[in-house]
Design a protein around this motif. Sequence first.
Motif, PDB file in Angstrom:
ATOM      1  N   ALA A  51      -5.812 -14.589   3.968  1.00 54.18           N
ATOM      2  CA  ALA A  51      -5.262 -13.236   4.021  1.00 54.18           C
ATOM      3  C   ALA A  51      -6.275 -12.239   4.571  1.00 54.18           C
ATOM      4  N   GLU A  55      -7.144 -10.895   8.925  1.00 52.76           N
ATOM      5  CA  GLU A  55      -7.298  -9.487   9.304  1.00 52.76           C
ATOM      6  C   GLU A  55      -8.674  -9.237   9.932  1.00 52.76           C
ATOM      7  N   THR A 228      -1.866  -7.313  -0.281  1.00 54.51           N
ATOM      8  CA  THR A 228      -1.551  -8.098   0.913  1.00 54.51           C
ATOM      9  C   THR A 228      -0.119  -7.816   1.375  1.00 54.51           C
ATOM     10  N   HIS A 229       0.188  -8.308   2.576  1.00 53.30           N
ATOM     11  CA  HIS A 229       1.527  -8.119   3.130  1.00 53.30           C
ATOM     12  C   HIS A 229       2.550  -8.976   2.390  1.00 53.30           C
ATOM     13  N   GLU A 230       2.087 -10.097   1.859  1.00 54.45           N
ATOM     14  CA  GLU A 230       2.970 -11.013   1.140  1.00 54.45           C
ATOM     15  C   GLU A 230       2.484 -11.153  -0.295  1.00 54.45           C
ATOM     16  N   THR A 231       3.398 -11.498  -1.185  1.00 52.41           N
ATOM     17  CA  THR A 231       3.018 -11.721  -2.580  1.00 52.41           C
ATOM     18  C   THR A 231       2.508 -13.157  -2.714  1.00 52.41           C
ATOM     19  N   ARG A 232       1.209 -13.280  -2.939  1.00 49.07           N
ATOM     20  CA  ARG A 232       0.595 -14.611  -3.012  1.00 49.07           C
ATOM     21  C   ARG A 232       0.760 -15.258  -4.377  1.00 49.07           C
ATOM     22  N   PRO A 259      -6.083  -2.111   0.680  1.00 53.77           N
ATOM     23  CA  PRO A 259      -5.177  -2.792   1.620  1.00 53.77           C
ATOM     24  C   PRO A 259      -5.927  -3.892   2.366  1.00 53.77           C
ATOM     25  N   ARG A 261      -5.649  -5.032   5.261  1.00 52.28           N
ATOM     26  CA  ARG A 261      -6.018  -4.683   6.640  1.00 52.28           C
ATOM     27  C   ARG A 261      -7.297  -3.843   6.679  1.00 52.28           C
ATOM     28  N   GLU A 306      -2.277   2.999  10.966  1.00 53.81           N
ATOM     29  CA  GLU A 306      -1.173   3.283  10.054  1.00 53.81           C
ATOM     30  C   GLU A 306      -0.254   4.359  10.631  1.00 53.81           C
ATOM     31  N   LEU A 309       1.754   2.862  13.420  1.00 57.10           N
ATOM     32  CA  LEU A 309       2.795   1.981  12.899  1.00 57.10           C
ATOM     33  C   LEU A 309       3.982   2.787  12.407  1.00 57.10           C
TER      34      LEU A 309
END
Length: 317
Positions: A51, A55, A228-232, A259, A261, A306, A309
């Motif tokens: 993760a 980045e 993170t972008h996903e739930t680990r 974050p 990133r 950010e 985006l």
Amino acid sequence: MISFVSNTRRRRNVVFLPLTILLSVLLFASAETTSDKEGRRTAVLFGATGAVGSEAMRSLLLHNIYHGAPFWEEVVLVGRREAPLFQSDSSLLPNITQIIVEDMTVADQNERLKSVKADACIIAVGSSSPMVGTLRTWHDVDVVLPAAVARLCRSMGATYISLLSAVDSEEGGPTPFDEAELAEGDDTTLGWWGMLVRYARVKGLAEQAASSADISNVRIFQPSNIVTHETRYGWFDRILFQILPYINPILPEKYRSVPVRLLGMAMAADAAKKLLDETHADDAVVTKLTRGDFIDIAGNWFHEEEKQLKADVSEEL
């Protein structure tokens, strides 16, 4: 008298001309060397598929493009599997080399890696779920591996090394695990409690390992919770990520969430900044960095991305 002055001028001209040529050559060579150096640096990233590592890889590859000038000539990605890469037509994109190493705990014995010349090494490898494995497995990944990588980076000629660690690691020389401790848990998984009671010690030993090779600049990144972008971790992450925005403002700076990133950007940007600094001590200088430092290092870059985006999302809507 006139003749004497004229002859003297000629002699001076004869002397000054070679000196001028020599000075010009030296200045040109110096400028050429500086120019070459600006675009001939190599970064080696260990763990580009994780993760944080993914980045850091992204930021290393985008560094030249973002700054509009060559800095990294090559980025070497080392891991157990290939990292997915993004495509870019920019001429500023550095060369990318991927090296697959099945067992990075003996990375310093890998002949191909030993042939690489590097300026900076970034270690973003770590056990993502130590609670489901044994103590020995965790120790191998978080302690034995950084020690081997540090020795390797020293042989590569690196003057910079950084490690992804964690906040509140054990200070003052944590006690190494002996063989009896490691062997005791070989048949059982750690579980959450077994991990928590050893966490600070393991991270302290990891930092000690990364600092063991006498590389000039040792930078230890100590995040708290990484968003993170996903739930680990399933339900745990889903609940935690929901409440963090509310508890962050009341927490001390170093315990606030980071974050992923921003963390990856900070690890990549810090390597470039420290290499540009070019002040390398005879002995290793170990610096520990937390959330506030990450913002100082890469906050502007992160916030610009950010904003972009959000603007892109608005246009799509």
